[in-house]
Scaffold this active site. Structure first.
Site, short mmCIF file in Angstrom:
data_model
loop_
_atom_site.label_atom_id
_atom_site.label_comp_id
_atom_site.label_asym_id
_atom_site.label_seq_id
_atom_site.Cartn_x
_atom_site.Cartn_y
_atom_site.Cartn_z
N TYR A 196 13.14 28.63 30.15
CA TYR A 196 13.74 28.80 29.15
C TYR A 196 14.16 30.28 28.89
CZ TYR A 196 15.66 27.99 25.22
OH TYR A 196 16.35 27.66 23.50
N LYS B 101 17.28 32.61 28.74
CA LYS B 101 17.72 33.30 27.84
C LYS B 101 17.94 34.71 27.80
CE LYS B 101 19.09 29.19 25.76
NZ LYS B 101 20.52 29.06 25.46
N SER C 8 18.43 32.78 22.86
CA SER C 8 16.95 32.37 21.48
C SER C 8 15.96 33.23 21.47
CB SER C 8 16.12 31.24 22.18
OG SER C 8 15.52 30.92 21.36
N1 LIG Z 1 17.89 24.53 18.13
C1 LIG Z 1 16.99 25.47 18.24
O1 LIG Z 1 16.29 26.04 18.01
C2 LIG Z 1 17.46 26.92 19.35
C3 LIG Z 1 16.58 27.82 19.19
C4 LIG Z 1 17.00 28.98 19.45
C5 LIG Z 1 18.18 29.15 20.74
N2 LIG Z 1 19.04 27.10 20.74
C6 LIG Z 1 19.79 26.93 22.00
O2 LIG Z 1 21.08 26.66 21.25
C7 LIG Z 1 21.72 25.90 22.43
C8 LIG Z 1 21.87 24.39 21.26
O3 LIG Z 1 20.69 23.90 21.37
P1 LIG Z 1 20.77 22.69 20.36
O4 LIG Z 1 19.11 22.45 19.50
O5 LIG Z 1 21.94 21.53 19.77
O6 LIG Z 1 20.52 21.66 21.79
P2 LIG Z 1 20.96 20.32 21.98
O7 LIG Z 1 19.84 19.52 23.24
O8 LIG Z 1 20.35 18.96 20.44
O9 LIG Z 1 22.63 20.49 21.77
C9 LIG Z 1 22.21 20.48 23.61
C10 LIG Z 1 23.59 20.41 23.96
O10 LIG Z 1 24.46 21.64 24.93
C11 LIG Z 1 24.98 19.23 26.49
N3 LIG Z 1 24.17 19.98 27.20
C12 LIG Z 1 23.39 19.64 28.15
N4 LIG Z 1 23.17 20.15 29.12
C13 LIG Z 1 24.29 20.20 29.50
C14 LIG Z 1 25.27 20.02 30.75
N5 LIG Z 1 25.04 20.57 32.11
N6 LIG Z 1 26.83 21.11 30.63
C15 LIG Z 1 27.22 20.43 29.75
N7 LIG Z 1 26.78 20.17 28.47
C16 LIG Z 1 25.50 20.22 28.32
C17 LIG Z 1 23.58 18.61 25.52
O11 LIG Z 1 24.21 17.18 26.45
C18 LIG Z 1 23.97 18.39 24.22
O12 LIG Z 1 25.05 17.75 23.11
C19 LIG Z 1 20.91 25.89 23.28
O13 LIG Z 1 21.78 26.35 24.13
C20 LIG Z 1 19.50 25.76 23.20
O14 LIG Z 1 18.79 26.51 23.99
C21 LIG Z 1 19.02 26.32 20.32
#
Ligand SMILES: NC(=O)c1ccc[n+]([C@@H]2O[C@H](COP(=O)([O-])OP(=O)(O)OC[C@H]3O[C@@H](n4cnc5c(N)ncnc54)[C@H](O)[C@@H]3O)[C@@H](O)[C@H]2O)c1
Length: 273
Positions: free
Chosen positions: A169, A173, A156
């Protein structure tokens, strides 16, 4: 012409919603069969149904990536059903917004267990399987140009610098960037590429929660935290899940055969290191 990922099998963790789901659907569009791995069985089934509707094979597996035994069962089921694993995308993650001085041990453990430990043990279990898929004669001959596996981890922009209200967090990351480099070194003799992406501000259920929590800490209305972030994005917009899925697809494509151990910012220029 065959689709880019025709005949390939991908495990995508966290693909019940958000960025993992966007990756699963993008890979299916490009011809891959998808193992939809998520702690939420209902959303995993929904994504699997959408993959099937695109004419690809899909398997929904409920899994908690913080539990290595469950990860091993996931890999065993994927291999039993599809025979092999070509791609692993580690998108499962949890966020948390809390001032540093209020962070508890439980907060720390939850975030680090899912984000960091989950990524490490998915990498290890799938890495072992990918190594087993390399034919013995190829190992005997040393390095080969043939591609045997591509892995993409989710870091991230919070992994690029500290966060006073997202310490656990950001730490998890940042560590994923190091884990990506170590795994790339360990798996390079088998022609397995390991890279990572650092998404910026991308509207998903996770980001919406971050926005609500950060806006509250700012004493502002929902949406204000996002606005403040976007003002610092050179391309002057939030990203889309498809922007991130496209970068992940590139890292799994033959065009990225000579790229490993790298972490790519997909953030409109927010970070530049
Ligand atoms: N959305 C953003 O702006 C953003 C920015 C930087 C990084 N990220 C990273 O991208 C990835 C996806 O993020 P997102 O925004 O789609 O999040 P989200 O919360 O919308 O989706 C995350 C998914 O992971 C699943 N999950 C959570 N804990 C789990 C576990 N213990 N085992 C299996 N599945 C699990 C959840 O059920 C969900 O379906 C994450 O690693 C997040 O840190 C997101």
């Amino acid at each position: 012409m065959d689709a880019l990922f025709a005949g390939k099998v991908a495990i995508v963790t966290g693909s019940g919603q958000g960025l993992g789901k966007a990756v699963a659907l993008r890979f299916a569009r490009d011809g891959a069969d998808i193992v939809v791995a998520d702690i939420n069985a209902g959303t995993a089934e929904q994504t699997a149904a959408e993959v099937l509707a695109q004419g690809r094979r899909a398997l929904a597996v409920p899994v908690n990536v913080a539990c290595p035994a469950e990860i091993q069962s996931l890999v065993d089921r994927a291999v039993a059903d599809f025979g092999r694993i070509d791609f692993l995308v580690n998108a499962a993650g949890v966020a948390q917004t809390k001032p540093f001085l209020e962070l508890t041990e439980e907060d720390w453990d939850r975030v680090v267990d899912v984000n960091l430990k989950g990524t490490v043990f998915c990498l290890q279990a799938v890495g072992r399987q990918m190594v087993r898929q390399v034919p013995q004669e190829v190992i005997a001959q040393g390095r080969t140009e043939r591609s045997y596996g591509k892995i993409v981890n989710f870091s991230s922009i919070s992994g690029r610098r500290g966060r006073s209200v997202q310490m656990a967090y950001a730490a998890s990351k940042a560590a994923i960037i190091s884990v990506t480099q170590s795994a790339a070194l360990a798996l390079s003799p088998y022609n397995i590429n390991v890279n990572a992406v650092c998404p910026g501000i991308i509207p998903t259920p996770m980001w919406e929660q971050i926005d609500r929590d950060r806006s509250r800490l700012m004493g502002a209305r929902p949406g204000e935290a996002t606005k403040a972030f976007i003002e610092k994005v050179p391309l002057q917009r939030a990203g889309s899940p498809q922007d991130v899925a496209g970068a992940v697809a590139f890292l799994c494509s033959p065009d990225a055969d000579y790229i490993t151990g790298q972490t790519l910012n997909v953030d409109g220029g927010f970070e530049m290191n």
